[in-house]
Design a protein around this motif. Structure first.
Motif, PDB file in Angstrom:
ATOM      1  N   TRP A   1       0.820  -1.212   0.000  1.00 22.92           N
ATOM      2  CA  TRP A   1       0.000   0.000   0.000  1.00 22.92           C
ATOM      3  C   TRP A   1       0.859   1.269   0.000  1.00 22.92           C
ATOM      4  CZ3 TRP A   1      -4.475  -2.215  -0.835  1.00 22.92           C
ATOM      5  CH2 TRP A   1      -4.841  -3.372  -0.160  1.00 22.92           C
ATOM      6  N   GLY A   2       1.832   1.322   0.894  1.00 17.54           N
ATOM      7  CA  GLY A   2       2.578   2.551   1.099  1.00 17.54           C
ATOM      8  C   GLY A   2       3.658   2.790   0.056  1.00 17.54           C
ATOM      9  N   ALA A   3       3.846   4.068  -0.296  1.00 18.34           N
ATOM     10  CA  ALA A   3       4.790   4.435  -1.353  1.00 18.34           C
ATOM     11  C   ALA A   3       6.244   4.307  -0.928  1.00 18.34           C
ATOM     12  CB  ALA A   3       4.517   5.877  -1.796  1.00 18.34           C
ATOM     13  N   PHE A   4       6.510   4.177   0.384  1.00 16.75           N
ATOM     14  CA  PHE A   4       7.883   4.103   0.868  1.00 16.75           C
ATOM     15  C   PHE A   4       8.327   2.690   1.216  1.00 16.75           C
ATOM     16  CE2 PHE A   4       6.746   8.502   1.519  1.00 16.75           C
ATOM     17  CZ  PHE A   4       7.919   9.193   1.256  1.00 16.75           C
TER      18      PHE A   4
ATOM     19  N   PHE B   1       0.166  14.741  -2.560  1.00 18.37           N
ATOM     20  CA  PHE B   1      -0.371  13.451  -2.997  1.00 18.37           C
ATOM     21  C   PHE B   1      -1.650  13.622  -3.807  1.00 18.37           C
ATOM     22  CE2 PHE B   1       2.470  11.973   0.250  1.00 18.37           C
ATOM     23  CZ  PHE B   1       2.803  10.681  -0.098  1.00 18.37           C
ATOM     24  N   ALA B   2      -1.824  12.723  -4.781  1.00 18.40           N
ATOM     25  CA  ALA B   2      -3.049  12.637  -5.569  1.00 18.40           C
ATOM     26  C   ALA B   2      -3.102  11.238  -6.152  1.00 18.40           C
ATOM     27  CB  ALA B   2      -3.053  13.683  -6.684  1.00 18.40           C
ATOM     28  N   GLY B   3      -4.275  10.840  -6.660  1.00 15.04           N
ATOM     29  CA  GLY B   3      -4.346   9.551  -7.327  1.00 15.04           C
ATOM     30  C   GLY B   3      -5.491   8.679  -6.897  1.00 15.04           C
ATOM     31  N   CYS B   4      -5.230   7.375  -6.903  1.00 16.80           N
ATOM     32  CA  CYS B   4      -6.281   6.370  -6.823  1.00 16.80           C
ATOM     33  C   CYS B   4      -6.496   5.828  -5.413  1.00 16.80           C
ATOM     34  CB  CYS B   4      -5.934   5.221  -7.774  1.00 16.80           C
ATOM     35  SG  CYS B   4      -7.095   3.837  -7.719  1.00 16.80           S
TER      36      CYS B   4
ATOM     37  N   ILE C   1       0.788   8.761   2.667  1.00 10.47           N
ATOM     38  CA  ILE C   1       0.768   9.999   3.449  1.00 10.47           C
ATOM     39  C   ILE C   1       1.263   9.743   4.869  1.00 10.47           C
ATOM     40  CG2 ILE C   1      -0.813  11.631   4.551  1.00 10.47           C
ATOM     41  CD1 ILE C   1      -2.390  11.628   1.874  1.00 10.47           C
ATOM     42  N   ILE C   2       0.793   8.669   5.484  1.00  9.56           N
ATOM     43  CA  ILE C   2       1.237   8.339   6.843  1.00  9.56           C
ATOM     44  C   ILE C   2       2.743   8.095   6.853  1.00  9.56           C
ATOM     45  CG2 ILE C   2       1.090   6.656   8.709  1.00  9.56           C
ATOM     46  CD1 ILE C   2      -1.363   8.454   8.523  1.00  9.56           C
TER      47      ILE C   2
ATOM     48  N   LEU D   1      -6.855  13.400   8.096  1.00  4.70           N
ATOM     49  CA  LEU D   1      -5.542  13.748   7.567  1.00  4.70           C
ATOM     50  C   LEU D   1      -5.130  15.154   7.993  1.00  4.70           C
ATOM     51  CD1 LEU D   1      -5.804  12.185   4.003  1.00  4.70           C
ATOM     52  CD2 LEU D   1      -4.482  11.340   5.944  1.00  4.70           C
ATOM     53  N   ALA D   2      -6.088  16.065   7.993  1.00  3.21           N
ATOM     54  CA  ALA D   2      -5.775  17.417   8.467  1.00  3.21           C
ATOM     55  C   ALA D   2      -5.299  17.383   9.917  1.00  3.21           C
ATOM     56  CB  ALA D   2      -6.999  18.319   8.326  1.00  3.21           C
TER      57      ALA D   2
END
Length: 228
Positions: A140-143, A162-165, A175-176, A203-204
């Motif tokens: 899941w995570g991008a990192f 961030f943007a996308g699906c 984001i986390i 998220l905010a």
């Protein structure tokens, strides 16, 4: 007597985006995840106009765009556990080298090469143009087990937009992870699918700035945000 002009964007000292050091991160914006695809995510095709504008604004400001993608190998051995039964059954989603694995039409400038699955699956980034890069993620995570952080360091980035699906899954996870690494983080709410007011509020609450495309375009057009 001199006066100091008020800050047009008063925000928290530690979390406010610095667009002059920012990169756009698009998440899983691939053909097999578009709304009309057999296993697509509802609402994803509908965000493409805003997402194309967002990516174009980053390029116009001379800022990087990183496309984080999935590539599910045959049988699903490199997929999240929750998807392995489906992929083991023979279903092919974002399979390496297939048209469905490619980024959605119009997200990249004309003449950009296709995704290179061998390069991406090896854990290396792919340069797609003057500003665009691609990175493969296995979860899941991008990192997680990716080269993203190394690439961002090379690019001099401290702010991620961030943007996308599918916000509840991969964008939220990325984001986390970005927040855990002390990146300043923003989300383009009209350029992400399956967004809800409750998710935006959550998220905010961890310091993510919520923007729409028009506001982001204005911020990137400010002289301090431009690389030139």
């Amino acid at each position: 007597m001199t006066t100091t002009e008020p800050d047009p964007h008063p925000q928290d000292l530690y979390t406010a985006p610095r667009f002059e050091a920012s990169a756009l991160v698009t998440v899983d914006v691939q053909r097999d995840f578009l709304s009309e695809a057999p296993y697509g995510v509802p609402g994803t095709t509908e965000i493409l106009p805003a997402l194309r504008r967002t990516a174009a604004a980053f390029r116009a400001a001379g800022r990087p765009v990183v496309h984080v993608v999935r590539l599910y190998e045959e049988g699903g051995g490199n997929a999240d556990l929750v998807r392995r039964r489906l992929l083991e059954s023979g279903v092919r989603i974002a399979a390496p080298g297939t048209p469905g694995s490619q980024l959605a039409d119009g997200l990249l400038p004309e003449g950009t090469p296709d995704l290179d699955p061998a390069l991406l699956l090896s854990g290396r980034p792919q340069r797609l143009g003057p500003y665009d890069h691609a990175v493969f993620k296995p979860r899941w995570g991008a990192f997680y087990r990716t080269c993203l952080e190394e690439l961002l360091t090379e690019l001099g980035v401290d702010t991620l937009v961030f943007a996308g699906c599918n916000l509840p899954n991969c964008p939220r996870a990325g984001i986390i992870q970005a927040s855990e690494r002390d990146y300043r983080v923003a989300l383009v709410r009209d350029a992400v699918s399956r967004v809800t007011d409750s998710a935006l509020s959550e998220l905010a609450g961890i310091g993510v700035e919520i923007l729409d495309t028009a506001t982001l375009e204005g911020r990137l057009a400010e002289p301090t945000a431009r690389a030139d």
